[in-house]
Design an enzyme around this catalytic site. Sequence first.
Site, short mmCIF file in Angstrom:
data_model
loop_
_atom_site.label_atom_id
_atom_site.label_comp_id
_atom_site.label_asym_id
_atom_site.label_seq_id
_atom_site.Cartn_x
_atom_site.Cartn_y
_atom_site.Cartn_z
N PRO A 87 0.82 -1.22 0.00
CA PRO A 87 0.00 0.00 0.00
C PRO A 87 0.85 1.26 0.00
CG PRO A 87 -0.20 -1.17 2.10
CD PRO A 87 0.59 -2.05 1.19
N GLU A 114 2.18 -8.15 8.65
CA GLU A 114 2.51 -6.71 8.75
C GLU A 114 3.28 -6.20 7.54
OE1 GLU A 114 1.55 -4.09 10.54
OE2 GLU A 114 0.22 -5.62 11.35
N ARG A 152 -4.35 -8.61 -20.45
CA ARG A 152 -5.39 -8.32 -21.45
C ARG A 152 -4.95 -7.28 -22.47
NH1 ARG A 152 -9.04 -4.35 -20.72
NH2 ARG A 152 -10.85 -5.49 -21.49
N ASP A 167 -12.06 0.90 -24.07
CA ASP A 167 -12.09 0.78 -22.61
C ASP A 167 -11.90 2.12 -21.93
OD1 ASP A 167 -12.50 -1.90 -22.32
OD2 ASP A 167 -10.39 -2.41 -22.03
#
Length: 229
Positions: A87, A114, A152, A167
Amino acid sequence: MRFDVLTLFPEMIEGACSHSIIGRAIETGVISVNTVNPRDYTLDKHKKVDDTPYGGGAGMVLMAQPYVDAYEEVSKSDNTITLMMTPQGKPFDNNMCRDLTKYDQIIILCGHYEGFDERIRDIIKPVEVSIGDFVLTGGELPALCVIDSVSRKLDGALGKIESMECDSFENGLLEYPHYTKPREYRGLEVPEVLLNGNHSLIEEYRLNQQIKRTKERRPDLYEKYKNNF
Ligand SMILES: C[S@@+](CC[C@H](N)C(=O)[O-])C[C@H]1O[C@@H](n2cnc3c(N)ncnc32)[C@H](O)[C@@H]1O
């Protein structure tokens, strides 16, 4: 394109990659997905991959040795990039996804608990990638987001019935609304312009819809579109 995923939960990657478009891309040889489990590289007889944090605090930290040894065992091409799912990384988006298609091999480090002992970063020097400002329990779902979205975009991954031309994000905008049969459903009609076969009118309608949607839903994207296109 070859993906090598370092994960303590290889079944999560293997299971998800065995279906639908990604499963077919593997079958046809457009991509290959290989998993490596750092637990197989522990020097400890109990196959321990995590331990308590120095300095105290909650949770368990992934130990450097099994990850670094597992990473060093992966055979690498001349055109490899290594990603660490975290993150704390650079936010993943369509531009990063497109850039990743240029590599022959993507090695992906998935964390858990963690997270990683900092020395894994210091030694491997991966590109750190986040899939959003929220915290998941592990890096497998983020890794699958990368594998799926990069795959893709590769030639031969999408069949005739799938397409990425229009898209969202491809031209800097969100995609226009779609309709299929029947022409009327619960009193809701398909817009007339889509039924008249006039391709230039359809294109104009769709572009206007893309702009309208993007302005309403993603003013940040619309600002960039206005400045670049
Ligand atoms: C519970 S998280 C650890 C979070 C870490 N303590 C922090 O606050 O930065 C466990 C693992 O899940 C993965 N992960 C969780 N959220 C993620 C995200 N938004 N993007 C990419 N990976 C994520 C990473 O591999 C991470 O090491």
